[in-house]
Design an enzyme around this catalytic site. Structure first.
Site, PDB file in Angstrom:
ATOM      1  NE  ARG A 137      45.827  56.550  39.597  1.00 42.55           N
ATOM      2  CZ  ARG A 137      44.925  55.588  39.721  1.00 42.55           C
ATOM      3  NH1 ARG A 137      43.797  55.655  39.057  1.00 42.55           N
ATOM      4  NH2 ARG A 137      45.135  54.560  40.511  1.00 42.55           N
ATOM      5  NE  ARG A 143      38.894  48.902  42.209  1.00 44.54           N
ATOM      6  CZ  ARG A 143      40.118  49.332  41.898  1.00 44.54           C
ATOM      7  NH1 ARG A 143      40.262  50.464  41.258  1.00 44.54           N
ATOM      8  NH2 ARG A 143      41.181  48.627  42.220  1.00 44.54           N
ATOM      9  CB  CYS A 192      40.793  52.642  37.805  1.00 42.92           C
ATOM     10  SG  CYS A 192      42.414  53.183  37.295  1.00 42.92           S
ATOM     11  CE  LYS A 226      49.087  51.163  39.567  1.00 43.18           C
ATOM     12  NZ  LYS A 226      48.099  51.077  40.652  1.00 43.18           N
ATOM     13  CG  ASN A 227      49.197  47.259  41.283  1.00 43.47           C
ATOM     14  OD1 ASN A 227      49.022  48.472  41.377  1.00 43.47           O
ATOM     15  ND2 ASN A 227      48.474  46.495  40.477  1.00 43.47           N
ATOM     16  CG  ASP A 286      45.747  45.696  36.500  1.00 42.49           C
ATOM     17  OD1 ASP A 286      44.523  45.863  36.613  1.00 42.49           O
ATOM     18  OD2 ASP A 286      46.543  45.904  37.438  1.00 42.49           O
TER      19      ASP A 286
HETATM   20  C1  UD1 Z   1      44.430  45.154  42.862  1.00 44.71           C
HETATM   21  C2  UD1 Z   1      45.312  45.968  41.945  1.00 44.71           C
HETATM   22  C3  UD1 Z   1      44.640  46.171  40.593  1.00 44.71           C
HETATM   23  C4  UD1 Z   1      44.242  44.823  40.015  1.00 44.71           C
HETATM   24  C5  UD1 Z   1      43.416  44.011  41.007  1.00 44.71           C
HETATM   25  C6  UD1 Z   1      43.092  42.609  40.531  1.00 44.71           C
HETATM   26  C7  UD1 Z   1      46.572  47.399  43.437  1.00 44.71           C
HETATM   27  C8  UD1 Z   1      46.838  48.774  43.954  1.00 44.71           C
HETATM   28  N1  UD1 Z   1      45.584  47.245  42.561  1.00 44.71           N
HETATM   29  O1  UD1 Z   1      43.237  45.903  43.088  1.00 44.71           O
HETATM   30  O2  UD1 Z   1      45.564  46.821  39.729  1.00 44.71           O
HETATM   31  O3  UD1 Z   1      43.458  45.045  38.845  1.00 44.71           O
HETATM   32  O4  UD1 Z   1      44.124  43.893  42.248  1.00 44.71           O
HETATM   33  O5  UD1 Z   1      44.241  41.913  40.257  1.00 44.71           O
HETATM   34  O6  UD1 Z   1      47.276  46.467  43.761  1.00 44.71           O
HETATM   35  N2  UD1 Z   1      36.112  43.018  46.059  1.00 44.71           N
HETATM   36  C9  UD1 Z   1      34.972  42.913  46.849  1.00 44.71           C
HETATM   37  N3  UD1 Z   1      35.056  43.387  48.135  1.00 44.71           N
HETATM   38  C10 UD1 Z   1      36.184  43.938  48.652  1.00 44.71           C
HETATM   39  C11 UD1 Z   1      37.333  44.020  47.830  1.00 44.71           C
HETATM   40  C12 UD1 Z   1      37.260  43.545  46.533  1.00 44.71           C
HETATM   41  O7  UD1 Z   1      33.941  42.421  46.415  1.00 44.71           O
HETATM   42  O8  UD1 Z   1      36.202  44.331  49.832  1.00 44.71           O
HETATM   43  C13 UD1 Z   1      36.042  42.524  44.659  1.00 44.71           C
HETATM   44  C14 UD1 Z   1      36.343  43.620  43.623  1.00 44.71           C
HETATM   45  O9  UD1 Z   1      35.201  44.415  43.351  1.00 44.71           O
HETATM   46  C15 UD1 Z   1      36.821  42.798  42.439  1.00 44.71           C
HETATM   47  C16 UD1 Z   1      37.531  41.606  43.102  1.00 44.71           C
HETATM   48  O10 UD1 Z   1      37.064  41.578  44.454  1.00 44.71           O
HETATM   49  O11 UD1 Z   1      35.724  42.330  41.702  1.00 44.71           O
HETATM   50  C17 UD1 Z   1      39.013  41.672  43.102  1.00 44.71           C
HETATM   51  O12 UD1 Z   1      39.435  42.923  43.610  1.00 44.71           O
HETATM   52  P1  UD1 Z   1      40.797  43.092  44.418  1.00 44.71           P
HETATM   53  O13 UD1 Z   1      41.655  41.898  44.231  1.00 44.71           O
HETATM   54  O14 UD1 Z   1      40.487  43.521  45.803  1.00 44.71           O
HETATM   55  O15 UD1 Z   1      41.465  44.318  43.654  1.00 44.71           O
HETATM   56  P2  UD1 Z   1      42.261  45.533  44.280  1.00 44.71           P
HETATM   57  O16 UD1 Z   1      43.064  45.079  45.441  1.00 44.71           O
HETATM   58  O17 UD1 Z   1      41.341  46.682  44.450  1.00 44.71           O
END
Ligand code: UD1
Length: 418
Positions: free
Chosen positions: A399, A121, A116, A22-23, A308
Site C-alpha cells: 500500500r 482513529r 491501518c 505517499k502521505n 510511522d
Molecule cells: C496521518 C498519516 C499517518 C500518520 C499520522 C500521524 C496519512 C494518509 N496518514 O494519519 O501515516 O501515522 O498522520 O502522523 O497522511 N484523531 C482524533 N480524531 C480525529 C482524527 C484524529 O482523535 O478526528 C486522533 C487519532 O486517533 C490519533 C491522532 O489524532 O491518535 C493523530 O491522528 P492524525 O494526525 O489525524 O492521523 P491521520 O491523519 O489519520
C-alpha cells in the site's frame, strides 16, 4: 494474499531512489476535484493506496491515467458526491474527499474510512471542522453525510493536532467564502506540501508549517486551476530504508531523500552509531558502527520522531546492544507488530503504550503483517535474522512502498521470486 520469502543475514548495500511521498500525494489526489482542469502529479509513487484514491476519482466521474511516472487527472465532470464503501474502506485517506467534495459540489456522502488498524482513529475533528465552516454533518456508524449550501470562512481551533483533519479543513476552506483561520494545526510536512500544491492551483494560503494556517476562500468562485506538480520524496520510505540499513549494518545511498524533514530519524540514527553524509538531496548512510540502543524513544507529532517509523526502529533495536524503551504516543494500538517479532526470537516486552526491546538472536519464522509500517518492520527483522522467513499479508506493505521487493533485491536482499 501477497507473501514474501526472505533469506536473512545479508547486509543491504547500494543505492535506493526514494519514491514520491505517499502521505503527501494522497491529499493532492483528493484536491484534484477542486478544479475542472487537468492536474498532473509528477513522480507519483505507483502504490496501491494511490490506485485506490484514483479509483475514487473515477467513481466520482473524473478521468485518471498514467503517463510514465506522472499521474494525470481530469475532474471536469464530477457527477457524484458519493464515495461508496467498497472504495472508501480501502484506506483512511479516502476521508479527505469529504472536504474537497463539499468545496466542489456542496455535498458529500462518505461510507466510512478504512486504513491501518492501529487504533480507534475517530473522525470527530474532521466533522467538527466541516460544521464550523458551515456544513451540516450527519454521522451514523462511520457513514458521514454532509451538506454545505453557503460555506463561510471561520476561526477554528483544533482541540487536538491531526494531520488528516487539518488537511480536510484546508480543502474545504478553499471553497468557502472569506478567510478561515485554523489554529493548533498539524505541522507535518505533508500538510505543507498540500498547501503548496493548492497554491500552485491558485489558492491563497499562508502559515503552512506553523500551528496557524489561514486560507482565503474563493469568494463564491469555487474552482481552482489545473497544475503540474512534482511529488516530494517520501520521508517515511527514506527512514524505512535507513533503518533497514541499520538493522543489517549495510551501506546505503538514498537519493531524493527529503533530508530537511528527517531530523528526528537522522538524529536517532547517529545515536545508534550510524554515520552519514548529505549532499544535495542524497544521503550516504554507513551502518558498520551501528551498535548501541537508544534507551528511550517516544513517538510524537512532527518534528518529533514519527509514529510511522516506530516499528522500524523496533526491528533495528533488537540487533543493538542494550535496552530500548519505546513509547507510542500517537496511536493506541500500534504495538501488535511486536507480537509477530517475538515469533522471530525478539526479546520484547509490551506494557500499555510502552515497549522494551533487547538484543535478540533473530531467526526466520512465519509471520503476518499487521499494518503497513508494521509489515515493513517484519521485512526488516527478516533481513537481519538468520534463516528463512515467510511474511504473509504483505499487500499491506505494498500500500505504501513502491516496488518494495525489487528495491530490496537491488540492494542485496535475498527475496526469491515466487
Ligand atoms: C496521518 C498519516 C499517518 C500518520 C499520522 C500521524 C496519512 C494518509 N496518514 O494519519 O501515516 O501515522 O498522520 O502522523 O497522511 N484523531 C482524533 N480524531 C480525529 C482524527 C484524529 O482523535 O478526528 C486522533 C487519532 O486517533 C490519533 C491522532 O489524532 O491518535 C493523530 O491522528 P492524525 O494526525 O489525524 O492521523 P491521520 O491523519 O489519520
Amino acid at each position: 494474499m501477497v507473501v514474501y520469502q526472505i533469506l536473512g543475514g545479508r547486509r543491504l548495500c547500494g543505492t535506493v531512489t526514494v519514491q514520491g511521498s505517499k502521505n503527501a500525494v494522497l491529499p493532492m489526489i483528493a484536491a484534484a476535484v477542486l478544479t475542472k482542469e487537468e492536474v498532473v502529479l509528477e513522480g507519483c509513487p505507483k502504490i496501491s493506496d494511490v490506485e485506490d484514491m484514483a479509483e475514487i476519482v473515477r467513481s466520482l466521474g473524473g478521468t485518471v491515467w498514467w503517463e510514465r511516472n506522472a499521474l494525470h487527472m481530469n475532474c471536469e465532470k464530477i457527477e457524484k458526491s458519493r464515495v461508496e464503501g467498497a472504495l472508501s474502506k480501502r484506506l483512511r485517506a479516502s476521508l479527505l474527499f469529504l472536504g474537497s467534495l463539499l468545496a466542489r459540489t456542496g455535498e458529500a456522502y462518505f461510507a466510512g474510512a478504512g486504513g491501518c488498524r492501529i487504533g480507534k482513529r475517530p473522525t470527530d475533528l474532521h466533522q467538527r471542522a466541516m460544521e464550523l465552516l458551515g456544513a451540516e454533518v450527519f454521522e451514523e456508524d462511520g457513514t458521514i453525510r454532509a451538506k454545505a449550501d453557503h460555506p463561510k470562512g471561520a476561526v477554528l481551533c483544533f482541540p487536538k493536532k491531526s494531520v488528516g483533519a487539518t488537511e480536510n479543513a484546508v480543502l474545504f476552506a478553499v471553497g468557502a467564502e472569506g478567510a478561515t483561520r485554523l489554529e493548533h494545526c498539524a505541522r507535518e510536512p505533508e500538510v505543507v506540501h498540500l498547501c503548496r500544491f493548492l497554491k500552485a492551483m491558485g489558492a491563497e494560503i499562508t502559515g503552512e508549517g506553523t500551528e496557524q494556517i489561514t486560507v482565503y476562500g474563493r469568494q463564491g468562485k469555487r474552482l481552482l486551476s489545473g497544475c503540474r506538480y512534482r511529488v516530494p520524496g517520501d520521508r517515511i520510505a527514506a527512514g524505512t530504508y535507513l533503518l533497514m540499513g541499520a538493522a543489517t549494518r549495510g551501506h546505503l545511498t538514498l537519493s531524493g531523500a527529503p533530508l530537511d524533514e528527517m531530523g528526528a530519524v537522522l538524529s536517532l540514527y547517529q545515536k545508534i552509531g550510524g554515520q552519514y553524509t548529505r549532499k544535495s538531496g542524497t544521503l550516504v548512510a554507513d551502518s558498520k558502527n551501528v551498535q548501541h540502543a537508544v534507551p528511550y524513544v517516544e513517538t510524537e507529532k512532527y518534528p518529533g520522531f514519527p509514529t510511522d517509523l516506530q516499528s522500524l526502529y523496533l526491528a533495528a533495536a533488537m540487533t543493538l546492544e542494550g535496552k530500548s524503551c519505546i513509547c507510542e504516543n500517537v496511536f493506541e494500538d500500534r504495538l501488535r507488530t511486536a507480537e509477530e517479532l517475538q515469533k522471530m526470537g525478539g526479546t520484547l516486552q509490551i506494557c500499555g503504550k510502552w515497549l522494551t526491546a533487547e538484543k535478540s538472536r533473530l531467526h526466520g519464522a512465519e509471520v503476518v503483517s499487521q499494518d503497513l509500517r508494521g509489515g515493513a518492520a517484519l521485512v526488516s527483522a527478516a533481513l537481519a535474522a538468520e534463516g528463512f522467513s515467510t511474511i504473509r499479508q504483505t499487500e499491506l506493505v505494498e500500500r505504501g512502498y513502491e516496488r518494495h521487493p525489487e528495491t530490496l533485491r537491488d540492494i542485496g536482499a535475498k527475496i526469491p521470486v515466487e
